[in-house]
Design an enzyme around this catalytic site. Structure first.
Site, PDB file in Angstrom:
ATOM      1  N   TYR A 513       0.847  -1.207   0.000  1.00 45.75           N
ATOM      2  CA  TYR A 513       0.000   0.000   0.000  1.00 45.75           C
ATOM      3  C   TYR A 513       0.878   1.251   0.000  1.00 45.75           C
ATOM      4  O   TYR A 513       0.954   1.952  -0.976  1.00 45.75           O
ATOM      5  CB  TYR A 513      -0.953  -0.018   1.197  1.00 45.75           C
ATOM      6  CG  TYR A 513      -1.950   1.123   1.162  1.00 45.75           C
ATOM      7  CD1 TYR A 513      -3.067   1.061   0.351  1.00 45.75           C
ATOM      8  CD2 TYR A 513      -1.762   2.261   1.936  1.00 45.75           C
ATOM      9  CE1 TYR A 513      -3.975   2.112   0.297  1.00 45.75           C
ATOM     10  CE2 TYR A 513      -2.656   3.312   1.895  1.00 45.75           C
ATOM     11  CZ  TYR A 513      -3.758   3.235   1.086  1.00 45.75           C
ATOM     12  OH  TYR A 513      -4.646   4.285   1.035  1.00 45.75           O
ATOM     13  N   SER A 593      -6.537   0.862  -4.394  1.00 44.98           N
ATOM     14  CA  SER A 593      -6.633   2.300  -4.171  1.00 44.98           C
ATOM     15  C   SER A 593      -5.239   2.922  -4.339  1.00 44.98           C
ATOM     16  O   SER A 593      -4.667   2.853  -5.428  1.00 44.98           O
ATOM     17  CB  SER A 593      -7.226   2.580  -2.794  1.00 44.98           C
ATOM     18  OG  SER A 593      -7.640   3.913  -2.688  1.00 44.98           O
ATOM     19  N   ASP A 676     -17.765   3.743  -8.221  1.00 42.68           N
ATOM     20  CA  ASP A 676     -16.757   4.169  -7.257  1.00 42.68           C
ATOM     21  C   ASP A 676     -16.685   5.694  -7.249  1.00 42.68           C
ATOM     22  O   ASP A 676     -16.218   6.310  -8.213  1.00 42.68           O
ATOM     23  CB  ASP A 676     -15.391   3.575  -7.623  1.00 42.68           C
ATOM     24  CG  ASP A 676     -14.335   3.801  -6.546  1.00 42.68           C
ATOM     25  OD1 ASP A 676     -14.561   4.642  -5.669  1.00 42.68           O
ATOM     26  OD2 ASP A 676     -13.298   3.124  -6.596  1.00 42.68           O
ATOM     27  N   HIS A 711     -16.021   1.738  -3.940  1.00 43.71           N
ATOM     28  CA  HIS A 711     -14.591   1.613  -3.704  1.00 43.71           C
ATOM     29  C   HIS A 711     -14.241   0.329  -2.962  1.00 43.71           C
ATOM     30  O   HIS A 711     -13.084  -0.089  -2.960  1.00 43.71           O
ATOM     31  CB  HIS A 711     -14.100   2.830  -2.914  1.00 43.71           C
ATOM     32  CG  HIS A 711     -12.631   3.028  -2.959  1.00 43.71           C
ATOM     33  ND1 HIS A 711     -11.933   3.209  -4.129  1.00 43.71           N
ATOM     34  CD2 HIS A 711     -11.698   3.062  -1.975  1.00 43.71           C
ATOM     35  CE1 HIS A 711     -10.649   3.372  -3.867  1.00 43.71           C
ATOM     36  NE2 HIS A 711     -10.479   3.272  -2.562  1.00 43.71           N
TER      37      HIS A 711
END
Length: 739
Positions: A513, A593, A676, A711
């Site tokens: 991430y 993301s 989203d 999302h």
């Protein structure tokens, strides 16, 4: 701007006999070489003379029209040939989505293991899941899922031994399970429940109020709420919340979210009668998080600007004083209100303490010279502090895994709470007058077990534990540290079946991430368990940009330093190969993301290092991310394209802009959703179009577009199962995993 051209979507059934395209395999066996550094890398020739395998069918992608659109950024001309895909509601975009899904699902349906994988996922997923109880008076609220319910159900019981009854079942709010419970707060007197719901994964919430005794909803509905919860007043007559003005027609899912305002809603009145508490039209990007102190006396407004961790803090004395006092009036550090003892407020902060500390501020004499440190900065990273049983329960990270400590209200250390192992603690609940706290503990191999913690003794006992269709003891998690490109020491968790032989042959999924001060701690996912059952290795790299080691670690992966995140991820991949876990032809990368951005950037920079890439709901156009919904808020991490220096950094790694014609990219499955409104799907649409045009290999580069989803939050179990099965089936084929 022209619409898409003619489509010729489909799958050609021709079979090709060839060897994997591996230009070079970096291998170094840890048990043989006994080295801990990547300073020396061996390049071992890949011999293919006798290698003959079946490749999957060659794909014919939809023809996606390009437009002659060019933007000028500080004198740099930047082409955006797929700009038309930003119009999400156009008929042309809808046809493009349909054509892409036809190719993607046509490919996935030909994978023979797909249905078997989904069946096993459903078996593993089908266990009772319990949430952490929240208490008000004698009432306890908790969420539970019987196993495969699309949404968790909210229960209430009177006392710990009381009979649970359903208070709210979101599964009854829609036929397809796409309405989700986003948050809820019980009034101090236990009579009312304020709860928010969202449709199709949107960030927009609708809030309602339910009588606990009768399970009957009051008439009022609160709309256009986003990034807000409910903060009840001490008298239980209403609550504070934040919302936006109603967007213009057509802007709800794409328009910028600006000018959030704080309101007070009184029970049994219309939203139009809500009292405006605070707004700052002179600062349209400010966001407000409302809290009410446990004694009911103070309204605390924590003010942030986008996703920047730095905050201002204002407060209002609710005993007849309307004035809002600007207690902390600079965005100089992060502050989080923990609680109070009369006019003395306690805050977690990283001011002059990158790993966090706890301070006390007397609001009668708030000068900084009079601030008092209660819990000083330590070697561990302090993440949260809770006031329970008139003591401080501190939740910290020690090299990215959980630690709990108890302190007296004067900061005196009392004890460390013993935890079950290397894992994650979340959802801690409890109040100053409670003698007990509850928390959830999980690991990479085991889902949440809910514990009840008695503060006086420090003893934690199991409150709810699921029955599982496998034995978590069959798996082990180990933590390693490797050296990134600039010499930084980076931790990584590796989980697999016990007794793994380091032979360089294991299919490996590397997750990352690296952003927004969010740490990657041991988290259980059924899909990862199914992956390990198939013989796969699951690795998580704790990259800079996250919150594993506090604000300095976070800042080292932001704006002009963002390349550090990609270097850390590449370093993790090289370490896995060099230390005998896998090889490039067996290595996949995954992230969602901001992690989708990570995967997109890294597969551009080192396409030969990976066999497969799984970017989910990613931020792929780094020059236009700030043009939609809440995207402007991410400038605190990414920087702004309007700044010349930051533009150059963004342009240098932007996944959409750095794809190159004639390159063989890893097999790629992009996942996104048509609704989203966090990371608008045009990011993935444009990236997929450019990737398909640039890609030189026969291996697939596909996009899977979910409908009636957002999302990720609130996605029904049925959709989660389908997506997980498709992702795993894709990996099984592309990495040639025996099954």
């Amino acid at each position: 701007m022209r619409p898409p051209g003619g489509e010729r979507a489909g799958v050609k059934s021709a079979k090709i006999r060839q060897c994997p395209d591996v230009p070079g395999v970096i291998e170094k066996r840890a048990h043989a070489m006994k080295r801990t550094s990547l300073a020396i890398v061996l390049l071992i020739p890949f011999l293919t003379a006798s290698c003959v395998v079946d490749s999957p069918p060659r794909l014919a992608y939809p023809e996606t029209s390009q437009v002659a659109h060019v933007d000028d950024y500080h004198g740099t001309q930047v082409s955006d040939p797929y700009r038309w895909l930003e119009d999400l509601d156009s008929e042309e975009t809808a046809r493009w989505v349909e054509a892409q899904n036809r190719v993607t699902f046509g490919y996935l349906e030909q994978i023979p293991q797909r249905e078997k994988i989904r069946e096993r996922l459903a078996q593993l997923w089908n266990f009772e899941k319990y949430g952490v109880p929240r208490r008000a008076g004698s009432l306890y609220l908790f969420e539970k899922n019987d196993g495969l319910q699309n949404q968790d159900v909210l229960y209430v019981m009177d006392g710990l031994e009381g009979e649970p009854r359903v208070l709210l079942d979101p599964n009854t709010l829609s036929q397809d399970g796409t309405v989700a419970l986003t948050d809820y707060e019980l009034s101090p007197d236990g009579r009312y429940l304020a709860y928010g719901t969202a449709r199709a994964g949107s960030d927009w919430q609708e809030w309602r109020i339910r009588e606990v005794a009768s399970s009957r909803d009051l008439e009022e509905r609160l709309e256009w709420v986003k990034f807000s919860d409910a903060a009840w007043s001490g008298d239980s007559r209403g609550f504070y919340y934040s919302r936006y003005d109603e967007p213009r027609e057509g802007d709800a899912l794409e328009g910028l979210n600006l000018n959030q305002k704080v309101f007070y809603h009184q029970l049994e009145t219309a939203q139009s009668e809500d009292r405006l508490i605070y707004q700052r039209p002179d600062h349209e990007t400010w966001l407000f998080d409302s809290r009410v102190s446990e004694d009911g006396r103070y309204l605390i407004l924590q003010v942030s600007e986008g996703t920047d961790t730095r905050k201002r803090v204002f407060y209002q004395d609710l005993r007849g004083k309307d004035q809002v006092v600007e207690l902390l009036d600079q965005f100089d550090a992060a502050y989080d209100f923990v609680g109070n003892q009369g006019p003395v407020f306690w805050f977690w902060t990283d001011l002059e303490a990158p790993r966090g500390r706890l301070i006390a501020i007397d609001t009668r004499r708030p000068e900084r010279s009079r601030w008092k440190t209660l819990i000083p900065e330590r070697e561990v990273t302090l993440r949260d502090v809770y006031v329970i049983n008139q003591s401080f329960l501190a939740s910290s990270l020690q090299d990215a895994h959980a630690r709990l400590d108890l302190f007296a209200l004067d900061g005196t250390p009392l004890r460390q709470i013993e935890l079950p192992g290397l894992g994650r603690v979340e959802s801690i609940s409890g109040k100053p007058d409670h003698r007990e706290a509850f928390f959830a503990f999980s690991s990479f191999a085991a889902p949440n077990t809910v514990y009840r913690l008695v503060l006086s003794s420090g003893e934690a006992s199991v409150f709810r534990q699921p029955d599982l269709a496998y034995d978590p003891e069959d798996y082990e998690t180990r933590q390693f540290f490797y050296t990134s490109k600039d010499g930084t020491r980076v931790p990584m968790f590796i989980t697999a079946k016990k007794g793994l032989e380091l032979n360089g042959q294991h299919p490996t999924l590397l997750y990352g991430y690296g952003g927004f001060n969010i740490p990657q701690t041991p988290r259980f996912r059924v899909s990862n368990l199914a992956w390990m059952e198939l013989g796969g290795v699951y690795a998580v790299a704790n990259l800079r940009g996250g919150g594993e080691y506090g604000e300095a670690w976070h800042k080292a992966g932001t704006k002009l330093q963002k390349q550090n995140v990609f270097d850390d991820f590449i370093g993790a991949a090289e370490w896995l190969v060099a230390n005998g876990y896998t090889r490039s032809s067996k290595l996949a990368i995954q992230g969602g993301s901001n992690g989708g951005l990570l995967v997109g950037a890294v597969m551009n920079q080192r396409p030969e290092l990976f066999a497969a890439a799984l970017p989910a709901v990613g931020v792929m156009d780094m020059l236009r991310f700030n043009k939609f919904t809440i995207g402007w808020a991410w400038e605190s991490d990414y920087g702004s394209p309007e700044d010349p220096e930051e533009f150059q950094a963004l342009y240098a790694y932007s996944p959409y802009h750095n794809l190159k014609d004639g390159v063989r990219y890893p097999s790629t499955l992009i996942t996104t959703a048509d609704h989203d409104d966090r990371v608008v799907p045009s990011h993935s649409f444009k990236f997929a179009s450019r990737l398909q045009a640039a890609h030189a290999g026969d291996n697939p580069v596909l996009i899977r577009i979910e409908t009636k989803a957002g999302h990720g939050a609130g996605k029904p179990t049925s959709k989660l199962l389908d997506e997980a099965a498709d992702v795993l089936a894709f990996l099984v084929r592309e990495l040639e995993v025996p099954s």
